[in-house]
Scaffold this motif. Structure first.
Motif, PDB file in Angstrom:
ATOM      1  N   GLU A   1      48.775  40.179  36.644  1.00 23.89           N
ATOM      2  CA  GLU A   1      49.426  40.012  35.343  1.00 23.89           C
ATOM      3  C   GLU A   1      48.661  40.719  34.240  1.00 23.89           C
ATOM      4  O   GLU A   1      49.263  41.303  33.323  1.00 23.89           O
ATOM      5  N   TRP A   2      47.322  40.707  34.335  1.00 27.66           N
ATOM      6  CA  TRP A   2      46.532  41.365  33.288  1.00 27.66           C
ATOM      7  C   TRP A   2      46.776  42.877  33.276  1.00 27.66           C
ATOM      8  O   TRP A   2      46.692  43.521  32.234  1.00 27.66           O
ATOM      9  N   VAL A   3      47.091  43.437  34.457  1.00 29.78           N
ATOM     10  CA  VAL A   3      47.417  44.866  34.522  1.00 29.78           C
ATOM     11  C   VAL A   3      48.708  45.149  33.766  1.00 29.78           C
ATOM     12  O   VAL A   3      48.839  46.159  33.066  1.00 29.78           O
ATOM     13  N   LEU A   4      49.676  44.243  33.884  1.00 35.36           N
ATOM     14  CA  LEU A   4      50.940  44.402  33.161  1.00 35.36           C
ATOM     15  C   LEU A   4      50.715  44.353  31.658  1.00 35.36           C
ATOM     16  O   LEU A   4      51.318  45.123  30.899  1.00 35.36           O
TER      17      LEU A   4
ATOM     18  N   GLY B   1      48.125  42.730  43.680  1.00 36.15           N
ATOM     19  CA  GLY B   1      49.167  41.757  43.989  1.00 36.15           C
ATOM     20  C   GLY B   1      49.396  41.597  45.487  1.00 36.15           C
ATOM     21  O   GLY B   1      49.613  40.484  45.989  1.00 36.15           O
ATOM     22  N   ILE B   2      49.363  42.732  46.210  1.00 35.24           N
ATOM     23  CA  ILE B   2      49.568  42.676  47.660  1.00 35.24           C
ATOM     24  C   ILE B   2      48.409  41.941  48.334  1.00 35.24           C
ATOM     25  O   ILE B   2      48.613  41.115  49.237  1.00 35.24           O
ATOM     26  N   ILE B   3      47.192  42.254  47.888  1.00 32.82           N
ATOM     27  CA  ILE B   3      46.029  41.550  48.444  1.00 32.82           C
ATOM     28  C   ILE B   3      46.144  40.056  48.202  1.00 32.82           C
ATOM     29  O   ILE B   3      45.882  39.225  49.091  1.00 32.82           O
ATOM     30  N   GLN B   4      46.560  39.702  47.005  1.00 32.94           N
ATOM     31  CA  GLN B   4      46.705  38.284  46.664  1.00 32.94           C
ATOM     32  C   GLN B   4      47.805  37.632  47.503  1.00 32.94           C
ATOM     33  O   GLN B   4      47.672  36.478  47.936  1.00 32.94           O
ATOM     34  N   ALA B   5      48.892  38.388  47.772  1.00 29.61           N
ATOM     35  CA  ALA B   5      49.986  37.839  48.571  1.00 29.61           C
ATOM     36  C   ALA B   5      49.529  37.521  49.985  1.00 29.61           C
ATOM     37  O   ALA B   5      49.843  36.451  50.538  1.00 29.61           O
ATOM     38  N   PHE B   6      48.789  38.429  50.589  1.00 25.22           N
ATOM     39  CA  PHE B   6      48.292  38.173  51.941  1.00 25.22           C
ATOM     40  C   PHE B   6      47.223  37.084  51.953  1.00 25.22           C
ATOM     41  O   PHE B   6      47.101  36.344  52.935  1.00 25.22           O
TER      42      PHE B   6
ATOM     43  N   GLY C   1      55.310  37.697  46.904  1.00 22.47           N
ATOM     44  CA  GLY C   1      54.139  38.254  46.224  1.00 22.47           C
ATOM     45  C   GLY C   1      54.210  39.760  46.094  1.00 22.47           C
ATOM     46  O   GLY C   1      53.862  40.327  45.059  1.00 22.47           O
ATOM     47  N   ILE C   2      54.681  40.435  47.160  1.00 21.28           N
ATOM     48  CA  ILE C   2      54.775  41.899  47.123  1.00 21.28           C
ATOM     49  C   ILE C   2      55.827  42.362  46.115  1.00 21.28           C
ATOM     50  O   ILE C   2      55.624  43.341  45.386  1.00 21.28           O
ATOM     51  N   SER C   3      56.954  41.676  46.057  1.00 16.42           N
ATOM     52  CA  SER C   3      58.002  42.063  45.097  1.00 16.42           C
ATOM     53  C   SER C   3      57.500  41.947  43.665  1.00 16.42           C
ATOM     54  O   SER C   3      57.813  42.793  42.813  1.00 16.42           O
ATOM     55  N   GLU C   4      56.706  40.924  43.402  1.00 14.39           N
ATOM     56  CA  GLU C   4      56.115  40.785  42.065  1.00 14.39           C
ATOM     57  C   GLU C   4      55.089  41.873  41.818  1.00 14.39           C
ATOM     58  O   GLU C   4      54.986  42.416  40.711  1.00 14.39           O
TER      59      GLU C   4
END
Length: 208
Positions: free
Chosen positions: A18-21, A137-142, A159-162
């Protein structure tokens, strides 16, 4: 205690993307500000160069120097200001006129280029910033899947879609910046070329 760099880096990903956004949003505001400021600046120094050069040529042939000064003094364009700078040194000779106009153009080039490095940098790097957010985000999803195996693939997919939103936002920031950068670069080259043509025209008139 053993230092594990992987664990340290994984701890960073816990912050989420989110901070990247938010960073990309701030960069988009900066990019838009530069684009608007440049549009206003270039509009202020806009000039109908074809008619202007034709009129200057006619007045030079008629040796109407005062008329040229009056015509150029009413315009903020770099072409007209270059001519005025040269005419200010008319009494000191052709070399002084040429050097004064050349020096003036060097200074004006910096004004014309102002802010373009920001657009170029954003256009080149915003997609990578967005991609960085996606990777986080992908790392966090896994990681969420590892801690909650019962969630199944739906946990990862959500998680990946977000995470992919960050890449999309990065492109949204980069594309207008690249378009504006290329367009403004073309304006700068044209203005400097026109001013150089006016400089040569004036020097040719006063050369023996």
């Amino acid at each position: 205690m053993e230092f594990n760099i992987v664990d340290k880096l994984l701890a960073i990903t816990s912050l989420g993307s989110e901070w990247v956004l938010w960073l990309l949003l701030a960069l988009s505001v900066i990019s838009l500000g530069v684009i608007v400021e440049r549009l206003i600046f270039y509009a202020r120094i806009r000039l109908d160069f074809v008619n202007f050069s034709r009129e200057v040529t006619r007045r030079l042939i008629d040796n109407d120097i005062d008329g040229i000064k009056g015509m150029c003094s009413t315009s903020a364009s770099i072409e007209s200001q270059t001519i005025l700078r040269g005419l200010e040194y008319k009494e000191r000779g052709v070399d002084a006129m040429e050097q004064s106009m050349t020096g003036f153009l060097f200074g004006e080039k910096q004004k014309l280029d102002h802010g373009l490095v920001i657009l170029g940098t954003l256009g080149s790097n915003a997609p990578f910033i967005g991609l960085f957010g996606t990777v986080i985000g992908i790392i966090q999803a896994f990681s969420d899947l590892a801690t909650n195996p019962a969630g199944g693939p739906s946990v990862v997919m959500a998680g990946i879609s977000e995470a992919l939103i960050a890449t999309a936002v990065g492109l949204i920031v980069a594309i207008p910046a690249v378009i504006a950068f290329n367009g403004f670069q073309r304006v700068v080259r044209r203005k400097l070329s026109n001013a150089e043509a006016m400089k040569n025209l004036v020097i040719a008139h006063f050369s023996e």
